[in-house]
Structure formats: C-alpha cells, structure tokens
Design an enzyme around this catalytic site. Structure first.
Site, short mmCIF file in Angstrom:
data_model
loop_
_atom_site.label_atom_id
_atom_site.label_comp_id
_atom_site.label_asym_id
_atom_site.label_seq_id
_atom_site.Cartn_x
_atom_site.Cartn_y
_atom_site.Cartn_z
N ASP A 13 0.83 -1.22 0.00
CA ASP A 13 0.00 0.00 0.00
C ASP A 13 0.85 1.26 0.00
O ASP A 13 0.45 2.29 0.55
CB ASP A 13 -0.96 0.02 1.21
CG ASP A 13 -1.77 -1.24 1.30
OD1 ASP A 13 -2.28 -1.68 0.26
OD2 ASP A 13 -1.85 -1.81 2.41
N LYS A 16 2.19 2.20 -5.21
CA LYS A 16 2.84 1.71 -6.44
C LYS A 16 2.00 2.04 -7.68
O LYS A 16 2.54 2.33 -8.73
CB LYS A 16 3.04 0.19 -6.37
CG LYS A 16 4.03 -0.22 -5.29
CD LYS A 16 4.18 -1.72 -5.19
CE LYS A 16 2.99 -2.42 -4.61
NZ LYS A 16 2.71 -2.15 -3.19
N GLY A 40 -4.67 -3.95 -4.17
CA GLY A 40 -5.60 -3.00 -4.76
C GLY A 40 -4.84 -1.75 -5.13
O GLY A 40 -4.08 -1.21 -4.33
N HIS A 41 -4.96 -1.34 -6.38
CA HIS A 41 -4.31 -0.11 -6.81
C HIS A 41 -5.36 0.98 -6.91
O HIS A 41 -6.39 0.76 -7.54
CB HIS A 41 -3.76 -0.25 -8.22
CG HIS A 41 -2.58 -1.14 -8.31
ND1 HIS A 41 -1.54 -1.08 -7.43
CD2 HIS A 41 -2.26 -2.10 -9.20
CE1 HIS A 41 -0.63 -1.97 -7.78
NE2 HIS A 41 -1.06 -2.61 -8.84
N GLN A 223 1.80 -5.83 -3.18
CA GLN A 223 2.22 -5.92 -1.77
C GLN A 223 3.57 -5.21 -1.56
O GLN A 223 3.91 -4.33 -2.32
CB GLN A 223 2.28 -7.37 -1.30
CG GLN A 223 0.93 -8.04 -1.13
CD GLN A 223 0.38 -8.66 -2.38
OE1 GLN A 223 1.08 -9.31 -3.12
NE2 GLN A 223 -0.89 -8.46 -2.64
P1 IMP Z 1 -3.20 -12.63 1.87
O1 IMP Z 1 -2.23 -12.13 0.86
O2 IMP Z 1 -4.62 -12.28 1.57
O3 IMP Z 1 -3.01 -14.08 2.17
O4 IMP Z 1 -2.91 -11.89 3.27
C1 IMP Z 1 -1.69 -12.07 3.98
C2 IMP Z 1 -1.24 -10.77 4.63
O5 IMP Z 1 -0.81 -9.86 3.64
C3 IMP Z 1 -2.34 -10.05 5.41
O6 IMP Z 1 -1.79 -9.41 6.52
C4 IMP Z 1 -2.86 -9.04 4.42
O7 IMP Z 1 -3.50 -7.96 5.01
C5 IMP Z 1 -1.57 -8.66 3.73
N1 IMP Z 1 -1.76 -8.14 2.36
C6 IMP Z 1 -2.06 -8.86 1.26
N2 IMP Z 1 -2.15 -8.06 0.20
C7 IMP Z 1 -1.88 -6.82 0.63
C8 IMP Z 1 -1.79 -5.56 -0.04
O8 IMP Z 1 -1.95 -5.42 -1.24
N3 IMP Z 1 -1.47 -4.51 0.76
C9 IMP Z 1 -1.24 -4.64 2.09
N4 IMP Z 1 -1.32 -5.79 2.74
C10 IMP Z 1 -1.63 -6.88 2.02
#
Ligand code: IMP
Length: 438
Positions: A13, A16, A40-41, A223
């Site tokens: 977040d 990017k 999410g962008h 991420q």
């Molecule tokens: P998952 O990727 O849904 O399995 O989540 C694993 C961890 O990564 C959790 O703490 C999510 O909140 C975090 N996470 C996954 N995608 C994002 C992102 O795009 N931004 C911030 N945190 C993320």
C-alpha cells in the site's frame, strides 16, 4: 535500460499504482508479476478515482498489460473489472498462471478461523483465497489459465475432481460447509474461460522479445517486501515474493540488470498482524482507534488508510529507516519514490526510526524472522520539525526546509536518491528530481 521494476519497500500500500501509472506513459508494456486480487491499486486521473485488484495498473494508459505466471488470478474478479473498464483493453495472460477457485476462498476463511483457535491470532488475510491457491500451485494440483480457457469438458472434469477433494477437507477436517454451488461454479468457470480465451499470451516469450528489441517494460509488484513469504515477517506475510529477484522467475526472462524503484510511503502502514516497531496503534490488530495515539489517528485519517480490498483500517507507524535499509539490501533499489508526504502535513513534529533498542543493545539491521524479538524492540527516533500544506509544491525547492530535511535524511540513511515525491493523489501532484521515466 529497458526494464524498470516497481517494488513496495514496506508492508504494501505504498502507492505503487500511482508510480506505475506515471512511468506507464512512456512504457510499451506493463507486467504484473506476483500476488492476486489481495492487492488494490488506486489511481486518480483528473479527479476520477480508479481501483483495480486484478487488472494491472497499466491498462489506464491503454498500454499492453500482461499478467505473468506467478500471479494468482481470480477470473470472477478480473471479469467484473473488465466489464467496468471503459477504455481499450490490451491484456495478455500467461497460460501458466494459477486460477483462484471458490474453495480457495473457503479454505482461506477456515484456515484463519483455525489459526485464531490454535495460536490465538489470525494472519488477517484478505480472504481472497491467495494462500490456498499458491499452496495448490506448489503442490502441483492447481488449475492453470491454459486449462480455464481450454476444452470445456476437460475443465469440467478437473473442477469436479479437485472440488471432491476440497469439499472433503472443508467438511471433514474443518467441520464446516462449502459456500458455493458446484454446478454453478462449473458453468461460471466455463463461461469465464470462453470469454478470457482471447487474452492468452506467452508472457515469457513476449517480454523476452520486447526487452531484446529495446522496448520499455515496467514490472509491477504487488504488496511490499516485508510481506514476502521468505523475507517478510513470516508467518504474517502473503504467499508470494514481492521483490526484484522474483521478476525473472515469474515472468520467465533471463536475469539482467534492471532499474528497481523502491516505493516508500512517508510513514508505514500494515494491514494485518505482525511486528511493526514504529507502530502508533499500541500494536493492536484489528485497529481500535479509541486506543490508538493521536498521531496514529491523524495520519490514518489524512492518508485515508483503509484497505482498498477489505476496507479495514490500516495500522500506522512512523517511517522506519531500519526496515528500508533491509529492503534496500534485498532489492537493490536504484532510487526511491516517496509517496504521500502531504499526509504528514499539519503535525508539529515528524519522527523516523534510525535504529532499534532491545535489552540494552542498539542496532540497525532487521531480523525479519524473529517476531518475538521485533515485538520487544523499541525504536530510536530522530525528530524533525513538522510542515504545513505542501500539496501545491511542484519542485523540490518549493517544499519547506523542514520537509526537505526529512527527505534528505532518508537519502542519507538509505544511501539512495529520492527521485519522486508525491504530494497528493493526482498524477500532477508530484515532484520529480532528476527522474527519468525510461
Ligand atoms: P493474503 O495475501 O490475503 O493471504 O494476506 C496475507 C497478509 O498480507 C495479510 O496481513 C494481508 O492484510 C496482507 N496483504 C495482502 N495483500 C496486501 C496488499 O496489497 N497490501 C497490504 N497488505 C496486504
């Protein structure tokens, strides 16, 4: 140099999407290389806000946008974004990409429930089925994009065969019910496959050729590095590799020297649990704003720090140079883009951690694997004078001295130039310093 990768240097977040959109103007092709619709962008163009989860940010520029093999793709989400998208879609999807199925969502949810019961703490996943989908891929039992768009009868057989196993796991191991109807799932995925068929593209071959021909290619990470499955705060991480090195494996191109832009937010945020040494929310997840610090709530509100995918309030903390030195070591950033500097405006003082203290020991390296140790670390801060509204600044000189001091100190500590400073969500609300798009 024809390739640029855009990497999150914190916990995701960082902004990017805005940078990919900016450099996308001079790109020939934009490649999303890991993660799924957990990301999410948000991009703001002429005041209009666009949010994507499955589509690469590059589609807004009408550029060739590719989804590489290490992405986990939810065709339901992709389809709904494609239907809403008004412009020209020039999309290609690698046949090796793994497909998210409804049982992955169920397994994500039951897995989280079970973690809560057994360890007392869930990861706080986005419930998009990301982990279970990667698990099947690595276990060699997942469905891939070439099967989705292939023969409908073979697809149906595969879906029913895998469903049979997953249903047993959900019902007999976790003692709960599946949330989907299998016949509807078969019909939906066959329709999605036939709709998406025309987008099949050998991304490895296409990008290798583009690079050979000197075309400008952007590799878009999702991420951030501290969510990396190996180098993040395991197990509070995602299931892929949001790092520079992963580009080559995912896209299927030979390793080469590449510009890597590290995206940093002017403070840190984390969605989900796990250690954040500079946290301003008393370490709580989910965030309880009534127990948070005034600065934490101030920054969260000003930065609108709510998850794009889940809407959950993000944890907020001061900038952490210890983290940045670590993620710079892993990624080899050629430069940094500092996002959301405007969201610190109005604070009397701004802080940045330059080292940690633990049990009398002071250090500035980052043991990402040792959650207990990190939870016990205290940040050692440097303090900077705050600054007022900077949203109108378009050159570095137009920033107040206190803001420049902050930026200069980041450069000094990390040893990498800050070439982009974002002072608002719009494309034009950006300061460039000797920044070359390509
Ligand atoms: P998952 O990727 O849904 O399995 O989540 C694993 C961890 O990564 C959790 O703490 C999510 O909140 C975090 N996470 C996954 N995608 C994002 C992102 O795009 N931004 C911030 N945190 C993320």
């Amino acid at each position: 140099m024809p390739g640029i990768c855009v990497i999150g240097a914190q916990w995701g977040d960082e902004g990017k999407g805005k940078l990919v959109d900016i450099i996308g103007e001079s790109a020939d092709c934009i490649v999303r290389y890991q993660g799924g619709n957990n990301a999410g962008h948000t991009i703001v163009v002429q005041g209009k806000k666009y949010t994507f989860h499955a589509l690469p940010a590059g589609v807004l520029r009408g550029k060739r946008s590719l989804i590489a093999s290490e992405v986990v793709l939810d065709p339901r989400q992709l389809y709904s974004e494609m239907k809403k998208f008004e412009g020209e879609l020039n999309l290609g999807i690698d046949p090796r990409t793994s497909i998210i199925m409804p049982w992955h969502n169920d397994l994500d949810n039951v897995g989280e429930e079970s973690r809560k019961k057994t360890t007392g703490a869930a990861i706080g996943t986005t419930a998009r089925g990301i982990g279970p989908c990667y698990e099947d891929d690595k276990n060699r039992s997942g469905l891939r994009f070439y099967e989705l768009v292939g023969n409908p009868q073979s697809l149906e057989n595969r879906i029913r065969e895998v469903h049979d196993v997953k249903r047993k796991v959900i019902e007999q191991v976790y003692g709960t019910q599946i949330s989907y109807d299998i016949n509807k799932t078969v019909d939906d995925y066959i329709s999605l496959g036939s709709y998406l068929k025309k987008y099949l593209a050998d991304v490895s071959q296409e990008v290798s050729k583009a690079l050979k021909d000197g075309k400008n290619v952007v590799f878009e990470g999702a991420q951030g590095t501290l969510l990396d499955i190996k180098f993040g705060n395991y197990p509070k991480v995602t299931s892929s590799h949001p790092m520079t090195g992963a580009v080559f494996d995912s896209v299927g191109i030979a390793p080469m020297k590449m510009r890597a832009i590290g995206i940093i937010k002017a403070y840190v945020t984390k969605v989900g649990s796990g250690p954040v040494v500079t946290c301003l929310d008393n370490g709580l997840w989910p965030v309880d704003e009534s127990k948070s610090t005034p600065e934490g709530n101030y920054i969260r509100n000003k930065g609108q720090e709510k998850g794009t995918t889940t809407g959950r309030p993000r944890r907020v903390g001061w900038m952490d140079a210890v983290v940045l030195k670590y993620t710079h070591r892993l990624n080899g950033f050629s430069e940094l883009a500092l996002m959301k500097l405007d969201c610190l405006s109005g604070l009397d003082k701004v802080r940045m951690a330059v080292a940690y203290e633990n049990n009398g020991m002071i250090f500035d390296d980052y043991p990402s694997w040792d959650t207990d140790f990190l939870n016990d670390c205290k940040p050692i801060y440097e303090e900077f004078d705050g600054f007022g509204d900077i949203s109108q600044a378009r050159t570095y000189k137009q920033l107040p001295k206190s803001a420049r001091n902050y930026v200069n100190r980041i450069e000094e500590l990390i040893g990498t130039p800050v070439t982009v400073i974002s002072v608002g969500p719009g494309r034009e609300e950006t300061i460039f310093r000797k920044f070359k798009k390509f």
